[in-house]
Each structure stands twice: as structure tokens, then as C-alpha cells.
Design a protein around this motif. Structure first.
Motif, PDB file in Angstrom:
ATOM      1  N   TYR A 166       9.742   1.365   4.601  1.00 20.62           N
ATOM      2  CA  TYR A 166       9.053   0.945   5.818  1.00 20.62           C
ATOM      3  C   TYR A 166       9.999   0.047   6.589  1.00 20.62           C
ATOM      4  O   TYR A 166      10.643  -0.840   6.018  1.00 20.62           O
ATOM      5  CB  TYR A 166       7.767   0.199   5.466  1.00 20.62           C
ATOM      6  N   ILE A 176       5.214  -5.545  -2.971  1.00 25.95           N
ATOM      7  CA  ILE A 176       6.278  -5.260  -1.995  1.00 25.95           C
ATOM      8  C   ILE A 176       7.373  -6.315  -2.096  1.00 25.95           C
ATOM      9  O   ILE A 176       8.574  -5.999  -2.087  1.00 25.95           O
ATOM     10  CB  ILE A 176       5.709  -5.209  -0.564  1.00 25.95           C
ATOM     11  N   ILE A 221       8.452   0.491  -0.409  1.00 26.77           N
ATOM     12  CA  ILE A 221       7.011   0.365  -0.618  1.00 26.77           C
ATOM     13  C   ILE A 221       6.668   1.062  -1.933  1.00 26.77           C
ATOM     14  O   ILE A 221       6.675   2.303  -1.998  1.00 26.77           O
ATOM     15  CB  ILE A 221       6.204   0.977   0.542  1.00 26.77           C
ATOM     16  N   SER A 247       8.089   5.743  -4.445  1.00 24.27           N
ATOM     17  CA  SER A 247       8.081   4.762  -3.378  1.00 24.27           C
ATOM     18  C   SER A 247       8.593   5.395  -2.096  1.00 24.27           C
ATOM     19  O   SER A 247       9.197   6.472  -2.110  1.00 24.27           O
ATOM     20  CB  SER A 247       8.955   3.555  -3.751  1.00 24.27           C
TER      21      SER A 247
END
Length: 359
Positions: free
Chosen positions: A229, A251, A271, A226
């Protein structure tokens, strides 16, 4: 056995002593809007639903008023002689105080939308959350399914004989929730383009429907590594997911975000299953490329991004490359949705509109 009354609902306007109704075993529900800003009298019950939800803006919730028990037919649908049964065909009916008419999207006889009444296609998260709680309760207690039609037309296109209106046979076999605009023998167009997908997703989360992890059909997180963000102004989970190629439901699950799935600028999101950076934002070409008489690829790019962010409701073709009034209306809708842009929704993208739209 049907649970007949919604907990906490007022029975100050209970009309069951005046109109007994037919016994039903509820397996579907119909959502109406009252097209008014106050609790209707329903002709002393002659045209009342089972229950009405009235916005309480001070407490940011819906207050419920029950008129008929859920095992008795309500009276809010047209039922023509010799046709199919409507009110008595096992349908629970709820009226939402407010409107779906875009003429009242912002104001109505001096009242302000979102402050004095609800324009239901743009209902606030707290209103959808409160309505979803009711739907989840009906699912858990009376078995009314958390599903429904995919097509919810905007008013007034939803009025009359439309592609969304069910046939007699489809109505007889229908299970789940629909709008007044879907019921045969009725011409009404309410509740317009209510955000049904979001409403049902929240209700499924509340009801803990098996196989549902905060979105339609998501069954779990993505595999692999992952990345993170940082949420920007104007972002939504669905927009972030679309840009990064990840289901927004995954998410939400990875970050412990529950209904109504609110995120804030500056928030760091994990993410799942992605290590690549987000696509760079296309540079703003300049306001001179947009407006009446313009024809270029930037208009197409703008339109596609509006559609991706669910602001493409006015398009009937396209988008782009020729500028149309649908472009202006969709841009204006996006501008009204953003705190930074709400004061000047002129429908022409400037640098800030462009940045927020593509962020």
C-alpha cells in the motif's frame, strides 16, 4: 525497593527538605496539567507533584524537574478530611506544563500552541514519546503498570463529578496511570482528553512489555500472503488498517515501524494477510451538500469517516444525516491536523478535504 529519582531530572526545585511527605510504595500514577506555560512555584512546594515535565521546543523533548522522591507522597491532590487517602495512597504524581483547556487550543495570551506551549490533547509525537519514556521507566523500575481508565473526557466536561471520576473503593484498588480528572475528592478536569491509548502503546513498546508488539494487545502478524500500500497524505496506520481490515499493529510490525509510528506520503507498506485492493474513494458530491440546513446521506458518510479517523469528539449523537455544528467543528479539527488544509479550517468540506479524509 523504590528507585527514588528519575535519571537526568533537575533537582533545582527539590522541596523534600521543606515537606517530608509520607513513605509510599508506588503502584499507580496521576497525570496533571499545570494550566500554565512556565514551571510553577507550587507555593514553594506546598502543592507540588513528585515531578514536572516542561516542554523544550528547541530540542523537541520534555525536561524534567523533580520535587519529591518517588517513595514519598506528593502534594498536588485534594485530600478531604474523613474521606479516602489521595496523595498518600502510593501514587506518583507528574505535572505536564501546558493546558488541556480548548480555549487555548491554538493560542494563549499571544503565545502559539505547539510552538510556545503544549495543548496536551493535541500534543506532538515528540512530547508523547518523551512522556512515554518516563512511564516506561516507572514500569521497569517501580512496577507502575502501563494501563489505566478507558474514558478521558475533554475539558471542561471532565470537571467535577463525572462518569470518569472513581469511587473511593475503585481508587483504593487502582493500579496503573490515571488523570487528575479520575481521582475522587478532586474536582479538577486535567489533563482532559489526553491521547492515553497512544501514550500507553508507545510506553509498552519502550518497556518491551511481554505480548506487546507496538499496540494494545497485538500478539503478532496476520497469517497468509501480503500486498503493498502506498501511503497518501493524511494517512495514519490506524486508518489504513481500518480500511484494509488489518490490525494497524500488524502493519507496523511487518514494516519495522516503531513508536511513535510515523509514516510519510509515498512510503510503501507491506500489508500482511491481504491481497485485495483498498476500497475506492467515494466521489465528492459538492460543497453545496454541506452546511446549515442541509440533510442528506453524504453528511452521514462524512461523519462516519470523521469518527473512523478519530475526529468525532464533538458528536453527542449521530453522525448525520442532518448537518449540525458538531459536523463543522469536527471537520475543522481535521482540517487543522493537515498541513495542506491548516490555513483554512472553515469546517465545510471541499474537494481537497474530502480526498484527504477518505484517502
Amino acid at each position: 525497593m523504590t528507585v527514588t529519582y528519575y535519571p537526568g531530572a533537575s533537582r533545582a526545585y527539590d522541596y523534600s527538605g521543606r515537606y517530608n511527605g509520607s513513605l509510599i510504595k508506588p503502584n499507580c500514577g496521576v497525570i496533571h496539567t499545570t494550566e500554565g506555560t512556565s514551571l510553577p512555584s507550587y507555593e514553594n512546594g506546598a502543592s507540588a507533584p513528585n515531578i514536572t515535565a516542561k516542554p523544550n521546543f528547541a530540542k523537541k523533548r520534555l525536561d524534567f524537574y523533580q520535587h519529591y522522591p518517588f517513595n514519598r507522597s506528593a502534594r498536588a491532590l485534594v485530600n478531604l478530611a474523613g474521606g479516602v487517602e489521595t496523595n498518600t495512597l502510593n501514587a506518583i504524581q507528574i505535572e505536564l506544563v501546558g493546558t488541556c483547556d480548548p480555549k487555548h487550543k491554538k493560542s494563549w495570551n499571544g503565545a502559539k500552541a505547539g510552538q510556545d506551549y503544549i495543548y496536551w490533547p493535541d500534543a506532538a509525537d515528540w512530547a508523547l514519546d518523551s512522556l512515554a519514556t518516563f512511564l516506561a521507566w516507572q514500569y521497569k523500575n517501580n512496577g507502575v503498570g502501563l494501563s489505566g481508565p478507558k474514558t478521558w473526557l475533554a475539558y471542561p466536561s471532565s470537571y467535577g463529578a463525572t462518569k470518569a471520576r472513581m469511587s473511593h473503593s475503585a481508587w483504593k484498588n487502582f493500579k496503573g496511570w490515571c488523570g487528575h480528572s479520575h481521582v475522587p475528592e478532586n474536582q479538577h478536569g486535567d489533563p482532559g482528553d489526553l491521547d492515553f491509548a497512544k501514550l500507553i502503546s508507545i510506553a509498552k513498546t519502550k518497556a518491551k512489555v511481554p505480548g506487546h508488539d507496538g499496540g494494545s494487545g497485538s500478539s503478532g502478524g496476520s497469517s497468509g500472503s501480503s500486498t503493498t500500500y502506498t501511503v497518501k497524505s493524511g494517512d495514519t496506520l490506524s486508518a489504513i488498517g481500518a480500511r484494509l481490515g488489518v490490525k494497524w499493529q500488524d502493519i507496523a510490525k511487518a514494516n519495522g515501524i516503531a513508536a511513535p509510528f510515523t509514516i510519510k506520503p509515498g512510503q510503501k507498506l507491506k500489508i500482511p494477510g491481504k491481497t485485495t485492493a483498498p476500497k475506492p474513494m467515494p466521489p465528492f458530491p459538492g460543497a453545496s451538500y454541506f452546511g446549515p440546513g442541509k440533510n442528506n446521506s453524504h453528511i452521514t458518510l462524512l461523519g462516519k469517516q470523521l469518527v473512523k479517523k478519530s475526529f468525532g469528539r464533538h458528536y453527542t449523537s449521530g453522525p448525520g444525516p442532518k448537518w449540525t455544528d458538531a459536523d463543522r467543528q469536527n471537520v475543522a479539527d481535521f482540517q487543522r491536523s493537515s498541513k495542506e488544509l491548516r490555513g483554512d479550517p472553515d469546517g465545510i468540506p471541499g474537494p481537497l478535504t474530502w480526498r484527504l479524509l477518505f484517502s
